[in-house]
Write a protein that holds these residues in place. Structure first.
Motif, PDB file in Angstrom:
ATOM      1  N   GLY A   4       0.816  -1.208   0.000  1.00 25.19           N
ATOM      2  CA  GLY A   4       0.000   0.000   0.000  1.00 25.19           C
ATOM      3  C   GLY A   4       0.852   1.261   0.000  1.00 25.19           C
ATOM      4  N   GLY A   5       2.191   1.090  -0.087  1.00 31.46           N
ATOM      5  CA  GLY A   5       3.094   2.235  -0.136  1.00 31.46           C
ATOM      6  C   GLY A   5       3.302   2.905   1.205  1.00 31.46           C
ATOM      7  N   ASP A   6       2.943   2.224   2.292  1.00 31.04           N
ATOM      8  CA  ASP A   6       3.034   2.828   3.623  1.00 31.04           C
ATOM      9  C   ASP A   6       4.265   2.314   4.366  1.00 31.04           C
ATOM     10  N   PHE A   7       5.442   2.872   4.039  1.00 32.82           N
ATOM     11  CA  PHE A   7       6.682   2.396   4.649  1.00 32.82           C
ATOM     12  C   PHE A   7       6.723   2.711   6.140  1.00 32.82           C
ATOM     13  N   LYS A   8       6.335   3.951   6.491  1.00 33.43           N
ATOM     14  CA  LYS A   8       6.367   4.345   7.905  1.00 33.43           C
ATOM     15  C   LYS A   8       5.481   3.414   8.743  1.00 33.43           C
ATOM     16  N   GLY A   9       4.298   3.107   8.205  1.00 36.13           N
ATOM     17  CA  GLY A   9       3.371   2.215   8.898  1.00 36.13           C
ATOM     18  C   GLY A   9       3.968   0.830   9.059  1.00 36.13           C
ATOM     19  N   ALA A  10       4.605   0.339   7.973  1.00 36.60           N
ATOM     20  CA  ALA A  10       5.210  -0.994   8.005  1.00 36.60           C
ATOM     21  C   ALA A  10       6.305  -1.064   9.072  1.00 36.60           C
ATOM     22  N   LEU A  11       7.152  -0.028   9.096  1.00 31.96           N
ATOM     23  CA  LEU A  11       8.251   0.014  10.056  1.00 31.96           C
ATOM     24  C   LEU A  11       7.711   0.105  11.486  1.00 31.96           C
ATOM     25  N   ALA A  12       6.694   0.941  11.676  1.00 33.02           N
ATOM     26  CA  ALA A  12       6.125   1.127  13.012  1.00 33.02           C
ATOM     27  C   ALA A  12       5.486  -0.171  13.517  1.00 33.02           C
ATOM     28  N   VAL A  13       4.660  -0.797  12.661  1.00 31.81           N
ATOM     29  CA  VAL A  13       3.963  -2.028  13.062  1.00 31.81           C
ATOM     30  C   VAL A  13       4.978  -3.130  13.378  1.00 31.81           C
ATOM     31  N   ASN A  14       5.999  -3.255  12.521  1.00 27.08           N
ATOM     32  CA  ASN A  14       6.990  -4.305  12.721  1.00 27.08           C
ATOM     33  C   ASN A  14       7.792  -4.089  14.010  1.00 27.08           C
ATOM     34  N   THR A  15       8.200  -2.836  14.262  1.00 28.47           N
ATOM     35  CA  THR A  15       8.988  -2.532  15.459  1.00 28.47           C
ATOM     36  C   THR A  15       8.166  -2.780  16.727  1.00 28.47           C
ATOM     37  N   VAL A  16       6.920  -2.326  16.706  1.00 31.07           N
ATOM     38  CA  VAL A  16       6.042  -2.544  17.860  1.00 31.07           C
ATOM     39  C   VAL A  16       5.844  -4.039  18.107  1.00 31.07           C
ATOM     40  N   ARG A  17       5.605  -4.775  17.030  1.00 31.28           N
ATOM     41  CA  ARG A  17       5.418  -6.228  17.148  1.00 31.28           C
ATOM     42  C   ARG A  17       6.645  -6.898  17.768  1.00 31.28           C
ATOM     43  N   ILE A  18       7.820  -6.534  17.257  1.00 31.88           N
ATOM     44  CA  ILE A  18       9.053  -7.173  17.731  1.00 31.88           C
ATOM     45  C   ILE A  18       9.292  -6.881  19.215  1.00 31.88           C
ATOM     46  N   ILE A  19       9.134  -5.608  19.600  1.00 34.30           N
ATOM     47  CA  ILE A  19       9.388  -5.242  20.999  1.00 34.30           C
ATOM     48  C   ILE A  19       8.378  -5.921  21.927  1.00 34.30           C
ATOM     49  N   LEU A  20       7.098  -5.878  21.563  1.00 33.36           N
ATOM     50  CA  LEU A  20       6.069  -6.485  22.416  1.00 33.36           C
ATOM     51  C   LEU A  20       6.233  -8.010  22.486  1.00 33.36           C
ATOM     52  N   SER A  21       6.544  -8.638  21.350  1.00 34.41           N
ATOM     53  CA  SER A  21       6.736 -10.094  21.347  1.00 34.41           C
ATOM     54  C   SER A  21       7.911 -10.485  22.233  1.00 34.41           C
ATOM     55  N   ALA A  22       8.974  -9.680  22.173  1.00 31.85           N
ATOM     56  CA  ALA A  22      10.150  -9.980  22.997  1.00 31.85           C
ATOM     57  C   ALA A  22       9.801  -9.866  24.480  1.00 31.85           C
ATOM     58  N   LEU A  23       9.015  -8.837  24.816  1.00 33.90           N
ATOM     59  CA  LEU A  23       8.627  -8.651  26.212  1.00 33.90           C
ATOM     60  C   LEU A  23       7.749  -9.802  26.697  1.00 33.90           C
ATOM     61  N   LEU A  24       6.847 -10.268  25.816  1.00 33.91           N
ATOM     62  CA  LEU A  24       5.884 -11.285  26.229  1.00 33.91           C
ATOM     63  C   LEU A  24       6.439 -12.711  26.157  1.00 33.91           C
ATOM     64  N   PHE A  25       7.140 -13.021  25.061  1.00 28.02           N
ATOM     65  CA  PHE A  25       7.465 -14.426  24.810  1.00 28.02           C
ATOM     66  C   PHE A  25       8.943 -14.773  24.917  1.00 28.02           C
TER      67      PHE A  25
END
Lengths: 104, 163
Positions: B49-70
């Protein structure tokens, strides 16, 4: 569905896989076996390259990622009875013949 | 804006669930660290969809939260480097007409695995480079599968005018 650029990317990753495999399994890097006799290096090669190294008094066999001494002309036979070495830093030493087999 | 943030939050949550499902069916018996990369389909979707900022934000949030949880903060070092790096690589390729989502998905997977190897070699020593051939073949397969999956999803979702 695949476009021209996709083919280029797939080819690039495949080339990388083949080259890294060739490098990893040909002794280019990682664990190497070094055989020294009387403080002189007589053989170096990958741990994953099977071969037999014949020395004056000992025979060293490299097989399936492990190294052992199959034959020795000395009395004590300590190196022959030594269990095969497989890990970095392990070594087999034959004192009578001054032979050191090491994985580095 | 509110709609966008909600959408990102939903995507991040979905990506985390994908990551969790994946951790239940570990493929590590093939070679250490091998996985399908289901969560990456979310990043691919946003990049399409051409949304690089969104992709980077979603991926970073996912990685940090997953690391905290799992997992542990230590593995965060691996996943964050690889996650951000591969997203940038995919962004650079996704703008090109000649590259489809399958292509930049594979490139992203390969970049992800190579970056993890870089971090691993810094931590454990250069012996880890022995995994390169396995990880490249794995990137080709998993990147291709996830890319093809994303191509189908993009086709279906575009008519909904989310992007």
């Amino acid at each position: 569905m695949l476009r021209k650029g996709d083919i280029v990317i797939i080819a690039a990753v495949l080339v990388l896989a083949v080259f890294s495999a060739a490098f990893a399994f040909s002794g280019g890097g990682g664990e190497t076996v070094t055989v020294k006799a009387d403080n002189e290096t007589v053989y170096t090669g990958s741990l994953y390259y099977d071969r037999t190294v014949k020395l004056a008094g000992n025979t060293v066999v490299i097989e399936n990622g492990s190294v052992y001494v199959s034959d020795a002309d000395c009395k004590n036979q300590i190196c022959v009875n030594h269990s095969p070495i497989t890990k970095k830093g392990e070594s087999i030493i034959c004192l009578p013949n001054k032979v050191i087999v090491e994985i580095e | 804006m509110a709609k966008k943030i909600t959408l990102y939050a939903l995507f991040a949550a979905l990506a985390m669930i994908f990551g969790y499902i994946e951790s239940l069916y570990s493929l590590s018996f093939i070679a250490p660290g091998i996985k399908l990369g289901l969560a990456n389909s979310i990043v691919l979707l946003l990049l399409c969809g051409g949304d690089f900022k969104g992709a980077l934000a979603v991926n970073t949030v996912r990685i940090i939260l997953s690391a905290l949880l799992f997992s542990t903060p230590f593995t965060l070092l691996f996943s964050l480097t690889a996650g951000i790096g591969s997203t940038v690589i995919m962004r650079l390729l996704s703008g090109r007409e000649s590259v489809s989502v399958i292509g930049f998905s594979i490139a992203g997977a390969a970049a992800h695995n190579l970056l993890q190897l870089c971090v691993a070699s810094a931590v454990f020593g250069s012996a880890v480079w022995y995994y390169t051939p396995f990880l490249m073949i794995s990137a080709l397969i998993s990147g291709g599968v996830i890319g093809a999956l994303s191509a189908v999803i993009v086709k279906k979702i575009k008519t909904n005018r989310y992007f």
